[in-house]
Enzyme design. Sequence first.
Site, PDB file in Angstrom:
ATOM      1  N   SER A  61       0.824  -1.197   0.000  1.00 35.63           N
ATOM      2  CA  SER A  61       0.000   0.000   0.000  1.00 35.63           C
ATOM      3  C   SER A  61       0.865   1.257   0.000  1.00 35.63           C
ATOM      4  CB  SER A  61      -0.938  -0.060   1.219  1.00 35.63           C
ATOM      5  OG  SER A  61      -1.241   1.194   1.695  1.00 35.63           O
TER       6      SER A  61
ATOM      7  N   VAL B 291      -0.021  11.053   7.727  1.00 35.59           N
ATOM      8  CA  VAL B 291       0.995  10.321   8.493  1.00 35.59           C
ATOM      9  C   VAL B 291       0.648   8.838   8.640  1.00 35.59           C
ATOM     10  CG1 VAL B 291       1.925  12.259   9.793  1.00 35.59           C
ATOM     11  CG2 VAL B 291      -0.090  11.094  10.647  1.00 35.59           C
ATOM     12  N   GLY B 292      -0.622   8.496   8.476  1.00 34.82           N
ATOM     13  CA  GLY B 292      -1.032   7.098   8.629  1.00 34.82           C
ATOM     14  C   GLY B 292      -0.466   6.225   7.521  1.00 34.82           C
ATOM     15  N   CYS B 293      -0.284   4.923   7.844  1.00 31.29           N
ATOM     16  CA  CYS B 293       0.301   4.011   6.854  1.00 31.29           C
ATOM     17  C   CYS B 293      -0.725   3.520   5.848  1.00 31.29           C
ATOM     18  CB  CYS B 293       0.908   2.797   7.551  1.00 31.29           C
ATOM     19  SG  CYS B 293       2.517   3.149   8.222  1.00 31.29           S
ATOM     20  N   ILE B 294      -1.960   3.422   6.276  1.00 30.22           N
ATOM     21  CA  ILE B 294      -2.963   2.868   5.369  1.00 30.22           C
ATOM     22  C   ILE B 294      -4.257   3.628   5.560  1.00 30.22           C
ATOM     23  CG2 ILE B 294      -2.898   0.893   6.993  1.00 30.22           C
ATOM     24  CD1 ILE B 294      -4.646   0.468   3.761  1.00 30.22           C
TER      25      ILE B 294
END
Lengths: 170, 105
Positions: free
Chosen positions: A43, B102-105
């Site tokens: 992702s 900033v979140g990964c997903i």
Amino acid sequence: MTATETAPMVVPDFGDENESRKIAFVCSKGTLDMAYPALIMASGALEQGIETHIFFTFWGMDMINKKTMNDLKFTPVGNTATHMPMALTPLPGMTAMATSRMRKQLQELDIPDVPAFLTHLSDMGCHLWACKMSVDMFDLERDDMMDELDGILNVSDFIELIEGAQTMFI
Amino acid sequence: MPTTAIADKEIHVDAEGFMTEYDEWDEDLARILASNIGIDELTEAHWSVLNFLRADYAERGETPTLRRVSATGGVPTKELFVLFPKKPARKMAYVAGLPKPVGCI
């Protein structure tokens, strides 16, 4: 405007011109905890506009098999990172408990379950491939596997396809 | 904190060029930011994404990730890649005058 400086306008470099980078993951594990590393890194790669391939092989087939993909498990057996006394880990119900706890933690972080995650990746343009030998070995048909799968490849075709890619085996 | 002049206004930006002051953003600025990165026209679909980003940031204090824009904002992921090609998460944050997610997903 005494404490600040006025700079010429800076435009972020989104690196659109760099189209040569390619990333490939080989997913060989069928446990819940080992399904996520490739999904999350894929992702990130796709968000960077990088061509991304995932090749599912051996136990990794459980991630794309419609019968098993909703029901991957996490077991503390033999996993010292759970910091449980190892003698307790094979007790009945331990795997179910550890699995449900991990699912809850993932949910709290708003991380989709494995099937939804794979659909999300496919929507982002990720290429998903099943290993021909594993398909034969587990006696699977195309319809047994998730619809978003790009196809079934033998290892030689996969190696050819990922020429120049950074490859990770999980 | 450096500032830069965009459309005769002093705008606070970080080293990469992302705006750092939520309230300095307006729609005219968004059009300029979009054209900076090759999006020549902001359509209705672009605005609905940008408005979701701005509202979600105001509510939660962080830039929504791609997954959040599709799952909660209701814009299909595939469409986000058409509206903000190749790197939608960062590009839409840039045009919306928000920090990178900033979140990964």
